[in-house]
Scaffold this motif. Structure first.
Motif, PDB file in Angstrom:
ATOM      1  N   LYS A  90      -4.706   3.788  -2.872  1.00  0.00           N
ATOM      2  CA  LYS A  90      -4.975   2.475  -2.279  1.00  0.00           C
ATOM      3  C   LYS A  90      -5.231   2.544  -0.778  1.00  0.00           C
ATOM      4  O   LYS A  90      -5.890   1.654  -0.232  1.00  0.00           O
ATOM      5  N   ALA A  91      -4.676   3.560  -0.119  1.00  0.00           N
ATOM      6  CA  ALA A  91      -4.707   3.550   1.344  1.00  0.00           C
ATOM      7  C   ALA A  91      -4.977   4.938   1.905  1.00  0.00           C
ATOM      8  O   ALA A  91      -4.426   5.937   1.435  1.00  0.00           O
ATOM      9  N   ASP A  92      -5.822   4.989   2.922  1.00  0.00           N
ATOM     10  CA  ASP A  92      -6.095   6.217   3.658  1.00  0.00           C
ATOM     11  C   ASP A  92      -5.121   6.298   4.836  1.00  0.00           C
ATOM     12  O   ASP A  92      -5.008   5.350   5.620  1.00  0.00           O
ATOM     13  N   PRO A  93      -4.388   7.411   5.000  1.00  0.00           N
ATOM     14  CA  PRO A  93      -3.386   7.489   6.074  1.00  0.00           C
ATOM     15  C   PRO A  93      -3.955   7.219   7.457  1.00  0.00           C
ATOM     16  O   PRO A  93      -3.317   6.533   8.272  1.00  0.00           O
ATOM     17  N   TYR A  94      -5.139   7.723   7.738  1.00  0.00           N
ATOM     18  CA  TYR A  94      -5.700   7.513   9.076  1.00  0.00           C
ATOM     19  C   TYR A  94      -6.132   6.063   9.280  1.00  0.00           C
ATOM     20  O   TYR A  94      -6.009   5.515  10.388  1.00  0.00           O
ATOM     21  N   PHE A  95      -6.636   5.413   8.240  1.00  0.00           N
ATOM     22  CA  PHE A  95      -6.970   3.998   8.377  1.00  0.00           C
ATOM     23  C   PHE A  95      -5.706   3.197   8.691  1.00  0.00           C
ATOM     24  O   PHE A  95      -5.722   2.309   9.548  1.00  0.00           O
ATOM     25  N   ILE A  96      -4.624   3.498   7.991  1.00  0.00           N
ATOM     26  CA  ILE A  96      -3.366   2.793   8.255  1.00  0.00           C
ATOM     27  C   ILE A  96      -2.914   3.040   9.691  1.00  0.00           C
ATOM     28  O   ILE A  96      -2.504   2.112  10.397  1.00  0.00           O
ATOM     29  N   PHE A 153      -9.220  -3.495   3.033  1.00  0.00           N
ATOM     30  CA  PHE A 153     -10.516  -2.855   2.793  1.00  0.00           C
ATOM     31  C   PHE A 153     -10.444  -2.013   1.519  1.00  0.00           C
ATOM     32  O   PHE A 153      -9.401  -1.417   1.217  1.00  0.00           O
ATOM     33  N   PRO A 154     -11.539  -1.907   0.796  1.00  0.00           N
ATOM     34  CA  PRO A 154     -11.601  -0.922  -0.294  1.00  0.00           C
ATOM     35  C   PRO A 154     -11.367   0.472   0.277  1.00  0.00           C
ATOM     36  O   PRO A 154     -11.668   0.749   1.446  1.00  0.00           O
ATOM     37  N   LEU A 155     -10.849   1.372  -0.542  1.00  0.00           N
ATOM     38  CA  LEU A 155     -10.496   2.706  -0.060  1.00  0.00           C
ATOM     39  C   LEU A 155     -11.692   3.434   0.551  1.00  0.00           C
ATOM     40  O   LEU A 155     -11.563   4.093   1.587  1.00  0.00           O
ATOM     41  N   LEU A 181       0.818  -1.211   0.000  1.00  0.00           N
ATOM     42  CA  LEU A 181       0.000   0.000   0.000  1.00  0.00           C
ATOM     43  C   LEU A 181       0.848   1.255   0.000  1.00  0.00           C
ATOM     44  O   LEU A 181       0.314   2.366   0.045  1.00  0.00           O
ATOM     45  N   SER A 182       2.173   1.077  -0.088  1.00  0.00           N
ATOM     46  CA  SER A 182       3.101   2.186   0.107  1.00  0.00           C
ATOM     47  C   SER A 182       3.901   2.480  -1.144  1.00  0.00           C
ATOM     48  O   SER A 182       4.197   1.585  -1.947  1.00  0.00           O
ATOM     49  N   ASN A 206      13.994  11.694  13.181  1.00  0.00           N
ATOM     50  CA  ASN A 206      15.238  10.985  13.476  1.00  0.00           C
ATOM     51  C   ASN A 206      15.182   9.518  13.055  1.00  0.00           C
ATOM     52  O   ASN A 206      14.145   9.012  12.610  1.00  0.00           O
ATOM     53  N   GLN A 207      16.303   8.830  13.223  1.00  0.00           N
ATOM     54  CA  GLN A 207      16.444   7.481  12.685  1.00  0.00           C
ATOM     55  C   GLN A 207      15.655   6.422  13.448  1.00  0.00           C
ATOM     56  O   GLN A 207      15.566   5.273  13.013  1.00  0.00           O
ATOM     57  N   ALA A 208      15.059   6.792  14.582  1.00  0.00           N
ATOM     58  CA  ALA A 208      14.217   5.846  15.329  1.00  0.00           C
ATOM     59  C   ALA A 208      12.766   5.894  14.883  1.00  0.00           C
ATOM     60  O   ALA A 208      11.920   5.211  15.450  1.00  0.00           O
ATOM     61  N   VAL A 209      12.482   6.683  13.835  1.00  0.00           N
ATOM     62  CA  VAL A 209      11.116   6.838  13.350  1.00  0.00           C
ATOM     63  C   VAL A 209      11.017   6.374  11.895  1.00  0.00           C
ATOM     64  O   VAL A 209      11.755   6.861  11.034  1.00  0.00           O
ATOM     65  N   GLY A 210      10.127   5.413  11.648  1.00  0.00           N
ATOM     66  CA  GLY A 210       9.865   4.983  10.284  1.00  0.00           C
ATOM     67  C   GLY A 210       8.914   5.939   9.599  1.00  0.00           C
ATOM     68  O   GLY A 210       7.994   6.480  10.231  1.00  0.00           O
ATOM     69  N   ILE A 211       9.125   6.159   8.298  1.00  0.00           N
ATOM     70  CA  ILE A 211       8.289   7.074   7.516  1.00  0.00           C
ATOM     71  C   ILE A 211       7.612   6.266   6.421  1.00  0.00           C
ATOM     72  O   ILE A 211       8.277   5.739   5.518  1.00  0.00           O
ATOM     73  N   VAL A 212       6.292   6.160   6.504  1.00  0.00           N
ATOM     74  CA  VAL A 212       5.529   5.412   5.504  1.00  0.00           C
ATOM     75  C   VAL A 212       4.851   6.411   4.573  1.00  0.00           C
ATOM     76  O   VAL A 212       3.987   7.185   4.996  1.00  0.00           O
ATOM     77  N   THR A 213       5.275   6.410   3.310  1.00  0.00           N
ATOM     78  CA  THR A 213       4.628   7.232   2.285  1.00  0.00           C
ATOM     79  C   THR A 213       3.680   6.335   1.520  1.00  0.00           C
ATOM     80  O   THR A 213       4.108   5.393   0.847  1.00  0.00           O
ATOM     81  N   LEU A 214       2.401   6.591   1.632  1.00  0.00           N
ATOM     82  CA  LEU A 214       1.378   5.694   1.097  1.00  0.00           C
ATOM     83  C   LEU A 214       1.027   6.017  -0.351  1.00  0.00           C
ATOM     84  O   LEU A 214       1.166   7.160  -0.797  1.00  0.00           O
TER      85      LEU A 214
END
Length: 459
Positions: free
Chosen positions: A111-117, A155-157, A13-14, A99-107
């Motif tokens: 296909k994907a709603d950021p708040y649903f994720i 889920f569908p979008l 989804l990313s 910082n490097q302890a945080v993952g960054i998910v670009t959706l």
């Protein structure tokens, strides 16, 4: 977690899953600049706390181009006590880096709603899986590959947006209630400081001026305004028009300085043997340790994590303290504060001040805040700093005339009652959200059309 729609790895989804960057040798940090979001900025309620940002200069931000954030990014804390917490980046957070302890998910937002994720990542099943997986390593952490493998309901979008919309509606209501409480609390603290620290009404009278009022009705308080209207004549007459020397320096004439132990009872508690189930089962009486106060955003304690049996309660020398008692943690750390809304027993990590003394708990709540450095200055200890009741009781406190205390209470009590009611509602909504979240995310609960139509975030 089961779903009739099945599951899909988050990577599918990313557009990209990467992580933040820490500037080399800590260079580039400034007192004000581009927002630098740390793991601790991601809160337990899924928001981003701007008060915990660091800042980097624009040049460093440009160098760290790989981790520049954009609105709609989902952040995922990858290590430490913040492991597994997530939040959505909003336009008001930008420009920003992390910082490097945080993952960054670009959706892929087709296909994907950021708040649903975000909500899927915070579902109990996903949280439990993350923590179990991370616990298998010596230093609990998650890597980018593992983030990409996290299973998200397929889920569908449109359905994603519906589910996220309902949960956001609850979250926004919780946020509004707690923002209102922060305003009410700030107004009450400001009034205390005006009357009992700065002595503004007394100073005005010594200068021949009419004292100013601090609050003009509950609506002003709710809106965060403190109009500087003239204080009514009856209230103004309660304040003296001169000062006198005291142990605390110049104080309003006629007000008394005395040890706090003479103004209010100061009691401690204890912990019954945790290995003896007879002290804890059946759990009938609320029992508190400072852990109960550590996550409070409002100085109100409505419930406790643990309860004692009748036999356990008998092991606590201070017994069951009444509702309205002020609790102050006395160690690790010193200074958590809350006024109880339930009868409870306490452990040895508190100094408790029950109602009924010369100074009421609400006055003492704000007094403790204003004098926290003084309180900590009386502490000692080799393993951790602690202030004993013996060291606390002699601390001098200013006791205004009883009529002034009553006037203060007449203004503050309605604000505090509203604050308590707001916190009760916020906790009820939080429980509702936490109950709905796994059922909505799993597809076990379907949204009726009436709910969909009332959800402001559904397209």
């Amino acid at each position: 977690m089961s779903s009739e729609y099945g599951f899909v790895p988050l990577r599918d989804l990313s557009v990209r899953i990467t992580k933040g960057t820490t500037p080399t040798k800590g260079e580039g940090f400034v007192t004000q600049g581009v927002n630098y979001i740390k793991s601790e900025s991601i809160t337990s309620d899924g928001s981003i706390d701007a008060s915990k940002f660091a800042f980097i200069d624009a040049e460093t931000h440009d160098k760290l181009s790989r981790s520049k954030l954009r609105a709609g990014n989902v952040l995922f804390s990858m290590a430490g006590v913040y492991l597994g917490k997530s939040a959505v980046v909003l336009p008001e957070h930008l420009p920003a880096n992390t910082n490097q302890a945080v993952g960054i998910v670009t959706l892929d937002e087709s296909k994907a709603d950021p708040y649903f994720i975000h909500y899927a990542l915070q579902s109990p099943a996903c949280r439990a899986w993350v923590l179990r997986s991370a616990a298998q390593s010596a230093q609990p952490n998650f890597n980018l590959q593992e983030i990409g493998e996290l299973k998200i309901p397929a889920f569908p979008l449109a359905l994603q947006k519906e589910v996220a919309g309902v949960l956001r509606m609850l979250d926004d209501r919780i946020t509004l209630l707690r923002e209102t409480n922060a305003t009410l609390e700030a107004i009450a603290q400001a009034l205390f400081k005006s009357w009992f620290v700065d002595f503004a009404p007394v100073r005005a009278k010594t200068e021949g001026r009419q004292p100013e009022g601090a609050i003009q009705g509950s609506m002003s308080a709710a809106e965060g305004r403190m109009p500087k209207a003239a204080m009514d004549a009856t209230t103004a007459a309660l304040f003296p028009d001169s000062f006198e020397e005291s142990e605390l320096g110049l104080v309003p004439k006629g007000w008394q300085v005395l040890p706090i132990g003479d103004a209010v009872d100061c009691v401690g508690g204890g912990t019954p043997d945790t290995r003896n189930e007879d002290f804890w089962q059946p759990g009938e009486f609320c029992w508190s340790s400072p852990k109960d106060l550590s996550s409070l955003g409002t100085p109100v304690l409505l419930s406790t994590e643990r309860k004692l049996s009748l036999r356990g309660l008998a092991k606590v020398s201070s017994g069951l303290l009444p509702s309205g008692t002020l609790l102050m943690s006395s160690r690790a750390p010193i200074g958590y504060l809350a006024i109880t809304q339930i009868p409870l027993a306490i452990n040895q990590g508190y100094i408790a001040m029950p109602p009924g003394g010369r100074l009421p708990p609400l006055y003492l709540l704000f007094w403790c805040r204003e004098n926290l450095d003084v309180i900590k200055g009386r502490a000692n200890g080799s393993t951790f700093m602690e202030i004993s009741k013996k060291a606390f009781r002699p601390i001098p406190v200013l006791a205004p005339a009883s009529e002034v205390i009553e006037a203060f209470q007449s203004v503050i009590d309605p604000l505090f009652e509203r604050l308590v009611a707001n916190e009760r509602q916020a906790q009820s909504l939080t429980q509702l959200r936490d109950t709905l979240l796994p059922r909505l995310i799993s597809g076990q609960l379907r949204l009726p059309d009436t709910v969909k139509s009332e959800t402001p975030y559904v397209d």
